[in-house]
Enzyme design. Structure first.
Site, PDB file in Angstrom:
ATOM      1  N   ASP A 215       0.858  -1.178   0.000  1.00  0.00           N
ATOM      2  CA  ASP A 215       0.000   0.000   0.000  1.00  0.00           C
ATOM      3  C   ASP A 215       0.895   1.229   0.000  1.00  0.00           C
ATOM      4  O   ASP A 215       2.067   1.140   0.336  1.00  0.00           O
ATOM      5  CB  ASP A 215      -0.865   0.027   1.259  1.00  0.00           C
ATOM      6  N   ASP A 217       1.787   4.497   1.993  1.00  0.00           N
ATOM      7  CA  ASP A 217       1.589   4.936   3.369  1.00  0.00           C
ATOM      8  C   ASP A 217       0.747   6.215   3.393  1.00  0.00           C
ATOM      9  O   ASP A 217       0.592   6.892   2.384  1.00  0.00           O
ATOM     10  CB  ASP A 217       2.950   5.148   4.035  1.00  0.00           C
TER      11      ASP A 217
END
Ligand SMILES: [Zn+2]
Length: 277
Positions: A215, A217
């Site tokens: 992902d 951040d």
């Protein structure tokens, strides 16, 4: 006692794809490791797998017994360790699915014991001496090279180098923290990369970190921030090819006695005062 030359500390999914896995329980002066060791064979190399969070994924990053994990691996003969882990990307170009092989780390953890040589006597009565280890370059150069070559061999161009920022967790970063990490020029952020590398160095093991970005951040994206579901989804999507790269990296590592790096002599000139397994 069964033996293995290479250790992999990673997700529970890895050992289940091997034939003829031998499960052994190992105790250490620091208590039990996260789980049993699963010994198997990859292209003629003997490997010990250790699920970092336990097979039921019940251990949060700050509760993992990192000392027991590294001690247990060394005690069965392991001298080179690969440590894959999930991370958040701190730059927009390091999106989900990026494989980054860091060459530096920054320790932002708070509660973790990061040395075997802390002055406390062991159950066997031996007392460790104070050891100040060189850690300027935390990762094994030969291991990093093997990991990068293995990824390229599977058409997965890795980011070769970068800084892994390790936070305490188990929560994810705030937006401000995340922007601060990115502003320092750091590359990815995770929760388990420390103190694995330094404890490996203290045991004169080669250690290579392989980070999979699941992902962006909080500071690097525009939405709600990281969710655990998203991390699991991206990790699940990439776990197959990460396993292939890991297996190729294992077979590309030098034989224990043919290592040309300095990891195996990290304690030269220092007197640890306790007997390494
Ligand atoms: Zn090394």
């Amino acid at each position: 006692m069964a033996n293995a030359e290479i250790g992999v500390i990673g997700g529970s999914g890895f050992y289940s794809f091997l034939d003829d896995v031998t499960e052994i329980m190992v105790d250490t002066p620091y208590g039990p490791p996260s789980d049993s060791l699963f010994l198997g064979d990859i292209a003629g190399r003997t490997v010990a797998f250790l699920p970092r969070h336990g097979r039921a994924h019940h251990l949060p990053p700050h509760r993992i017994n990192y000392r027991a994990n590294l001690w247990a691996l060394r005690s069965v003969g392991v001298r080179q360790v690969l440590g894959p882990c999930a991370v958040g990307g701190l730059r927009p170009e390091y999106g989900p699915g990026t494989l980054l092989i860091p060459d530096q780390l920054v320790d932002r953890t708070q509660s973790r014991v990061q040395t075997f040589y802390d002055g406390e006597p062991l159950p066997d009565g031996s007392t460790p001496n104070v050891v100040h280890l060189a850690f300027a370059d935390p990762y094994c150069p030969a291991g990093r090279q093997a990991a990068a070559a293995a990824a390229r061999g599977r058409d997965w161009e890795p980011v070769d180098g970068g800084t892994l920022c390790v936070i305490e967790g188990p929560r994810f970063s705030t937006r401000a923290e995340s922007r601060w990490y990115a502003g320092q020029g750091w590359s990815v952020v995770g929760m388990t990369g420390h103190p694995e590398a330094v404890l490996a160095r203290e045991l004169e093991l080669c250690y290579t970190s392989m980070t999979l970005v699941t992902d962006l951040d909080a500071g690097a994206e525009q939405g709600e921030g990281v969710s655990h579901e998203e991390v699991l989804r991206v990790f699940g999507k990439n776990v197959g090819r990460l396993r292939e790269v890991l297996f190729d990296a294992v077979s590309a590592l030098p034989a224990t006695e043919e290592r040309a790096c300095a990891c195996g002599t990290a304690l030269d000139g220092l007197d640890p005062g306790i007997r390494l397994p």
